[in-house]
Every structure is written in structure tokens, then in C-alpha cells.
Motif scaffolding. Sequence first.
Motif, PDB file in Angstrom:
ATOM      1  N   PHE A   1       0.864  -1.270  -0.008  1.00 41.30           N
ATOM      2  CA  PHE A   1      -0.143  -0.057   0.109  1.00 41.30           C
ATOM      3  C   PHE A   1       0.796   1.094  -0.026  1.00 41.30           C
ATOM      4  O   PHE A   1       0.375   2.366   0.135  1.00 41.30           O
ATOM      5  CB  PHE A   1      -0.656  -0.154   0.995  1.00 41.30           C
ATOM      6  CG  PHE A   1      -2.195  -0.992   1.060  1.00 41.30           C
ATOM      7  CD1 PHE A   1      -3.171  -0.979   0.332  1.00 41.30           C
ATOM      8  CD2 PHE A   1      -1.952  -2.141   2.034  1.00 41.30           C
ATOM      9  CE1 PHE A   1      -3.937  -1.924   0.132  1.00 41.30           C
ATOM     10  CE2 PHE A   1      -2.841  -3.188   1.877  1.00 41.30           C
ATOM     11  CZ  PHE A   1      -3.990  -3.285   1.093  1.00 41.30           C
TER      12      PHE A   1
ATOM     13  N   GLY B   1       3.066   4.238  -1.521  1.00 40.84           N
ATOM     14  CA  GLY B   1       2.917   5.028  -2.660  1.00 40.84           C
ATOM     15  C   GLY B   1       2.297   6.484  -2.311  1.00 40.84           C
ATOM     16  O   GLY B   1       2.170   6.954  -1.459  1.00 40.84           O
TER      17      GLY B   1
ATOM     18  N   TYR C   1      -0.791   8.915  -2.964  1.00 38.77           N
ATOM     19  CA  TYR C   1      -2.271   8.939  -2.895  1.00 38.77           C
ATOM     20  C   TYR C   1      -2.957  10.147  -3.458  1.00 38.77           C
ATOM     21  O   TYR C   1      -2.319  11.421  -3.212  1.00 38.77           O
ATOM     22  CB  TYR C   1      -2.882   8.499  -1.380  1.00 38.77           C
ATOM     23  CG  TYR C   1      -2.498   6.971  -1.377  1.00 38.77           C
ATOM     24  CD1 TYR C   1      -3.700   5.963  -1.461  1.00 38.77           C
ATOM     25  CD2 TYR C   1      -1.520   6.573  -1.023  1.00 38.77           C
ATOM     26  CE1 TYR C   1      -3.543   4.785  -1.255  1.00 38.77           C
ATOM     27  CE2 TYR C   1      -1.132   4.999  -0.834  1.00 38.77           C
ATOM     28  CZ  TYR C   1      -2.402   4.126  -0.846  1.00 38.77           C
ATOM     29  OH  TYR C   1      -2.100   2.924  -0.593  1.00 38.77           O
TER      30      TYR C   1
ATOM     31  N   ARG D   1      -4.646   5.595  -4.706  1.00 40.05           N
ATOM     32  CA  ARG D   1      -3.085   5.499  -4.927  1.00 40.05           C
ATOM     33  C   ARG D   1      -3.053   5.884  -6.505  1.00 40.05           C
ATOM     34  O   ARG D   1      -3.731   5.039  -7.431  1.00 40.05           O
ATOM     35  CB  ARG D   1      -2.569   4.023  -4.898  1.00 40.05           C
ATOM     36  CG  ARG D   1      -1.286   4.046  -4.872  1.00 40.05           C
ATOM     37  CD  ARG D   1      -0.696   2.419  -4.591  1.00 40.05           C
ATOM     38  NE  ARG D   1       0.576   2.418  -4.632  1.00 40.05           N
ATOM     39  CZ  ARG D   1       1.572   2.418  -5.783  1.00 40.05           C
ATOM     40  NH1 ARG D   1       0.888   2.328  -6.863  1.00 40.05           N
ATOM     41  NH2 ARG D   1       2.704   2.070  -5.540  1.00 40.05           N
TER      42      ARG D   1
ATOM     43  N   ASP E   1       3.943   5.657  -7.628  1.00 42.41           N
ATOM     44  CA  ASP E   1       5.022   4.873  -6.519  1.00 42.41           C
ATOM     45  C   ASP E   1       5.531   5.955  -5.903  1.00 42.41           C
ATOM     46  O   ASP E   1       5.769   7.061  -6.361  1.00 42.41           O
ATOM     47  CB  ASP E   1       5.923   4.086  -7.318  1.00 42.41           C
ATOM     48  CG  ASP E   1       5.393   2.909  -8.041  1.00 42.41           C
ATOM     49  OD1 ASP E   1       4.414   2.354  -7.762  1.00 42.41           O
ATOM     50  OD2 ASP E   1       5.722   2.576  -9.302  1.00 42.41           O
TER      51      ASP E   1
END
Length: 526
Positions: A430, A432, A434, A521, A524
Motif C-alpha cells: 500500500f 505510494g 495517494y 493510489r 509509486d
Amino acid sequence: MLRYSRAFLAAALLGLAAALVPVHAEVSSARSRATYDPIVDAVIARYHLPGIAVGVIENGQVVYTRTAGETVAGSGEKITPQTLFKIASNSKAMTTALLGRLVDQGKLRWDDPVTKYLPQFRMHDAWVTANMRVADLLTHSSGLPEGGGDLMLWPEPNTFTRADIIHGLRYIEPGYSFRSQYQYDNLLYVVAGEVAAAAGGAPYETLMRREVFEPLGLDRCQVGSWNRDAVGNVAQPHYRHDGRNVPMHEDGATIPAITSAPAGGIRCDLTDMLAWARNWLVPTPAQLQWLSWPQRATLQAPHMLIPVSTQRRQWDNTHVMAYGYGWRMADVDGAWAVWHTGTLGGMYSMLALLPDRQSGFVFMINGEAEDARTVLGEVLMKHFTAPQERRGVAWYADALDEQVKQRPASASAPDTSARQPVGPAELAAFTGIYRDPWLGEAAVCPRGGQLRFAAKKSPRLAGTVMRLGTRYFVHWDDAGVDPDAWMDFHAAGDGPATLRMAKFDPQGDFSSDYEDLRFERVGDCP
């Protein structure tokens, strides 16, 4: 030709008579000191306040002022009647008075559509957008959830502009139907400030100084950008830590203009706040030229009902409570009261009027003081509405403490003594970048062996991701950002991962509206 009623002329003459009586705000009579000093002393002692300024008006005249404490705890710089405080949401009444001035000048109508002045304005629902009037910006009945979008305003400083707020409103999902109920918001007062700017042909800050401060002689009130040292005597906010008052987010040499000014960004001193209050209680003929009786009545008339709490029924025998334009109002022990409060990061204020008695009070505190404000406001109000009542500071303070004791565990913040920082590997699926439609981007990324959350446009929304039992939360680096926020990550099959958040403490300030965020998201970690 203007025609005035006898009532109008009588009120004008009364205002003139009141204006002719000299007011020495720094001097209180022995009777007033004997009445009010014990109340103020008891509140200071009970809540260990860093500083306070209090003023009381009886029959149109300032009969009592009291200042105590320091602008900065431990500095030796004493609070005086000329000390500037953040008045927070008491700014709203000044914003609506500015709008009233524009109505008197024929530049604005209360029932004008907002899009007449701000064509780019959009709410989540197109019908609401089309039917939103200027008046609807002011009554907390727009459909926005309580405190909706406030994370674009606070914590300060951040980089959200008023244009960002107007754009972001379209993404905030309604919490109820338009005009159906009261839910306090701040964003639409920012929009109201932009409506004033468009109608008045100048920035909000310029209009506020020109149309409100200058005509009323509010010489110390400040809005927009100003120099701290040139103005001088500025109280700083505090929080309680380890039994002492600690300054928080002290001002630099230049106070910047802030996006939230129309909703809560004005600063004033005690002398000016008392002058502001008397303008409503005993307006002079000149002040009635400044703002007409019809506009004054409109601002302080009930426009949206507010549910009456059990506490207010029990303490004040209140039957009806409502919101006007920048003012709350209710019957208190049979008397009609008009007031507002202000809360802003270590600053608390209250201004209360009893119009039928031409009396009222104002106080400002530069510390954590929610309960202190409730207690002091209640005791001062009772002096006017129920003088026979013997409940004092200790009684109301004890009653509030008892409410906390009776609160179920589920309604309080959980014990965090067992919390553990989350390593990057634990939530690797999870991590990354957002994005929320109105708050913008936030990173959930490894740094220094920990997992960190950081909002791009709000730098104080930064902290370490923690685990408590089976749940995750972000613990903010800045103690002034409160409460912490739960983090619930969800995988979405072939779609992007999502992140939902919620207040760690159910009793936390509604302006921490993490529940309204809809993070997805989008990339990366760098």
C-alpha cells in the motif's frame, strides 16, 4: 425622502446618549470588580490559563474590564486591553456585516445566486449550485457535512488558496439535503468573502479594513498581512503539556494573509471588541448610517434552527436555538441572547449580547480553554439571566468533568501505550502516492526505516504510521495537530488501492474532517 419611525428615532437618541457617556475601558467600579473578579479568578485558577482579557457591558456601558496573564507564558509580557488575540469564528459576524454594508450600498442582494458573482462556483450537486444564494453561504445549511473541507484551511500554514477552496467544494459529498438542517462549516464563509470581493470591487481584506474597521474605529483589529513588531502586543497561542502552558506556532515578524480570514482569521483587542459589541447594543446615529436597522435585523434574525442540546435545556431552560448570519441565538432563562464563539489552535473567544437589556460580554483566551470558555460564558450569562442562581464556576466545571467520566470508552480516544511504528515492509502493498479530489496528494512512503504520511499542500499533516492492535493510524509530528487519524487501506482488485481515514478521538474537533477524504493510489514512492 427618508422616513423614520418613532422607535427608530428613540433608539437613535438612546444610542447618541450612550455615546456621549465617556467609557474608560481600563477602569472598573468597585461594585463591578466585586462582582466579576471572583468569577474570572476562579476560571483562571481552575483551568491554569496563560492569559485572558474580559469585558462586560451593562445597559450599554462598559462597566468592567480585566486582563491577566502573559502574551507568551514565561515572557513577562502582560496581557493588556490592547493585546491582540485571534478571535477565530467571531470573524464571521464581521464578514456578514461587510456583506450587509454591500447590501445597503446596492451592490449585493441576499437572494442573489452565488454564481452571479463567482461563475466558477460549484457544489457537489448541480441543482444546489444553481440555487445557492448568498444567504445560503451563511447559515450552515448547505448540505456540507460538519466541518467539511476544513483540512483545506487548517492546520496552518498551508498552500491552499481561496480559488482552491472554490474548486474543491464540488468534490465534497453532501452529508444531508440542501437547507434541511444545521451543520457547521467554514468553507462557505471563505466563499462569502470572495462574493464580497467581487461585489465590492476590492480584495476581502481591503474591504474589511475600509468598510468595517475604519468606520467603527476598530483601530487595532488586523486582517491580511501585517508586521508583528510594528503593531506590537500580540498574544500567542498555547497548549497544555506536562502541567504547563507551552507556546505553539508563534508568529514570525510578518503575519501572512491567510485563506481562512473571512471564516476565522481576524485579530482584535479587548477595547475594539467592546466597541464592536456596543455598536450592536447601542448604535450611535453614525453607526446606524454605517449599517441600517434592516440589515442589522437581518444579520441577527433566526434563519436556520439548531437542535437544542440536553445540557442547554437543563442549564439555560432553552427552548429555541438558531443561526442567523454569523450569529447564534437562543432564549436563555427567558431572555433573548445573541452570541458566537471562536476556536483556533490554542485561542478561544466568546462574544455575547443581550439586546433587550443592552448588555453583554466578551472574552478572549490564549490557551487550551474549551471548558474554560463554556464555564466562563455560562457564569457571566447567568449574571444577567438568572442572578438568583447560586451555581458558580466550580459547579459548572465539575458538571463538565462528570460528563467526561460518564462518557463510554467507545467515545474516547483509545490507549496508545502499546503502539508500534510500522516498518515499510509491513504495508509494502500500500505504499505510494495517494490523491484526494480536494486535499490533493499525500505520500505514504518509507523514510528512515519508518513509514511516513505527508500531505503535499499541508506540510503540518505529516507523521509516522503506527500500528495499534490490528489497526493503523498516523501519529502527527506536530503536537498542535490534533487528533491523530486512523488509516484504513483497501485493495481494489484491478483498480487502485484506496485509503480512508477517521478521527482517532471521536471527540476530536470537527475541522479534522478526515472522514471526508477519498484517497486513491496514483503512483509509486519516489
